[in-house]
Design an enzyme around this catalytic site. Structure first.
Site, short mmCIF file in Angstrom:
data_model
loop_
_atom_site.label_atom_id
_atom_site.label_comp_id
_atom_site.label_asym_id
_atom_site.label_seq_id
_atom_site.Cartn_x
_atom_site.Cartn_y
_atom_site.Cartn_z
N PRO A 127 0.82 -1.21 0.00
CA PRO A 127 0.00 0.00 0.00
C PRO A 127 0.86 1.27 0.00
CG PRO A 127 -0.23 -1.21 2.08
CD PRO A 127 0.60 -2.05 1.17
N GLU A 154 4.16 -6.50 8.59
CA GLU A 154 4.33 -5.05 8.42
C GLU A 154 5.28 -4.72 7.27
OE1 GLU A 154 2.02 -5.90 11.04
OE2 GLU A 154 2.00 -3.82 10.44
N ARG A 196 -3.77 -10.08 -19.77
CA ARG A 196 -4.83 -9.95 -20.77
C ARG A 196 -4.44 -9.03 -21.92
NH1 ARG A 196 -7.80 -5.29 -20.26
NH2 ARG A 196 -9.71 -6.05 -21.21
N ASP A 211 -11.61 -0.49 -23.70
CA ASP A 211 -11.75 -0.58 -22.25
C ASP A 211 -11.82 0.77 -21.59
OD1 ASP A 211 -11.49 -3.29 -22.21
OD2 ASP A 211 -9.33 -3.26 -21.83
CL1 6GU Z 1 -0.26 -3.75 -3.69
N1 6GU Z 1 -0.44 -4.68 -1.24
C1 6GU Z 1 -0.98 -4.71 -0.03
N2 6GU Z 1 -0.50 -5.56 0.87
N3 6GU Z 1 -1.98 -3.92 0.34
C2 6GU Z 1 -2.43 -3.09 -0.58
C3 6GU Z 1 -1.91 -3.01 -1.86
C4 6GU Z 1 -0.90 -3.83 -2.16
N4 6GU Z 1 -2.55 -2.07 -2.55
C5 6GU Z 1 -3.45 -1.59 -1.73
N5 6GU Z 1 -3.39 -2.18 -0.55
#
Ligand code: 6GU
Length: 290
Positions: A127, A154, A196, A211
């Site tokens: 994230p 973590e 894809r 798309d």
């Molecule tokens: Cl790419 N990984 C994780 N663990 N959590 C996330 C993410 C990725 N993207 C949004 N939340």
């Protein structure tokens, strides 16, 4: 030229969806090959531990540099426990040759990535990464070797990625502004978006040129038979047979939906004078109604 994807995870069974549907079919057609690796194979102590407490304190655990370092060395070189690992498709299909599949499809990569750089691409789902976009999917569909490092807890000791940059091009990527438990599902999301776009994987090449996001706008609604269903009618213009009117209606539906749901996209979309005029009229109407 097939794409090789390797995934390293402590939950290899989470990556089973790779064997199904479109991804499974791509594996069968030898457009794609996938290796899923259990990180614990590279753990060296008796307990096969892959994490430890963070320096500086705080909650949770950090995944260990030594374990990840050894795993990424082997996966880059196809050696050790990473040698000769292949998922097979869960649902064997008949591989019908597609004469149209490869015609006129342009290969687009990152211009700054020179052909001489043969290091595999290391994608780290987190994230805290840069946002993954359709443009990334398009560029990565021309890669030869993509490795996903799926972390849990973590995160992974940051030195792993500093060190990996010697043998990989490293990108930490996020699939959206929310937090997942680990990177596995994000790796599947990214892989599906990338695979894809490889020529031959989707039947109809127009279906991805139209798309959402390909032209910077959301795709509008679609309809099929019957014309009337539970008192709801298909928009009349779609039955008119007038291709020009249909195209105009679709463009306007797409502009309208983008304005309502993702106005941020309009700032960078490629809009004609006609599009801008339509949006202005539509917005004026909307503000009068409120
Ligand atoms: Cl790419 N990984 C994780 N663990 N959590 C996330 C993410 C990725 N993207 C949004 N939340």
């Amino acid at each position: 030229m097939a794409l090789r994807i390797d995934v390293v995870s402590i939950f290899p069974e989470y990556l089973d969806p790779f064997r199904h549907a479109l991804l499974g079919k791509a594996i069968e057609q030898q457009i794609l090959s996938v290796g899923v690796h259990d990180l614990r194979q590279w753990a060296s102590d008796n307990h096969k531990s892959v994490d430890d407490s963070p320096y500086g304190g705080g909650p949770g655990m950090v995944m260990k540099a030594e374990v990840w370092g050894a795993a990424l060395d082997d996966v880059a070189a196809h050696t050790g426990p990473a040698a000769d690992k292949h998922l097979v498709s869960a649902t064997p299909h008949l591989s019908r040759p597609r004469h149209d599949a490869l015609q006129g499809i342009e290969q687009v990569g990152y211009p700054e990535h020179s052909q001489a750089d043969e290091r595999p691409l290391l994608l780290v789902p987190t994230p805290a990464g840069t946002p993954f976009t359709q443009a990334d999917a398009q560029a990565w569909s021309n890669e030869q070797h993509i490795v996903f490092a799926c972390g849990r807890y973590e995160g992974i000791d940051q030195r792993v990625f500093e060190d990996a940059a010697r043998r990989y091009r490293v990108r930490e990527v996020s699939i959206g502004d929310y937090v997942l438990i680990g990177g596995e599902v994000a790796a599947l999301v990214i892989a599906e978006a990338v695979v894809r776009l490889i020529p031959g994987v989707l039947g109809n090449r127009q279906s991805h040129e139209e798309d959402s996001f390909s032209d910077g706008l959301l795709e509008g609604p679609s309809y099929s038979k019957p014309r009337q269903w539970r008192g709801l009618a298909v928009p009349e213009v779609l039955l008119s047979g007038n291709h020009q009117l249909v195209a105009q209606w679709r463009r306007q539906a797409s502009l309208q939906r983008t304005l309502e749901r993702r106005p941020d996209l309009l700032d960078s979309a490629d809009l004609s004078a006609e599009d801008v005029a339509f949006l202005q009229t539509y917005q004026q109407q909307r503000s009068k109604e409120q």
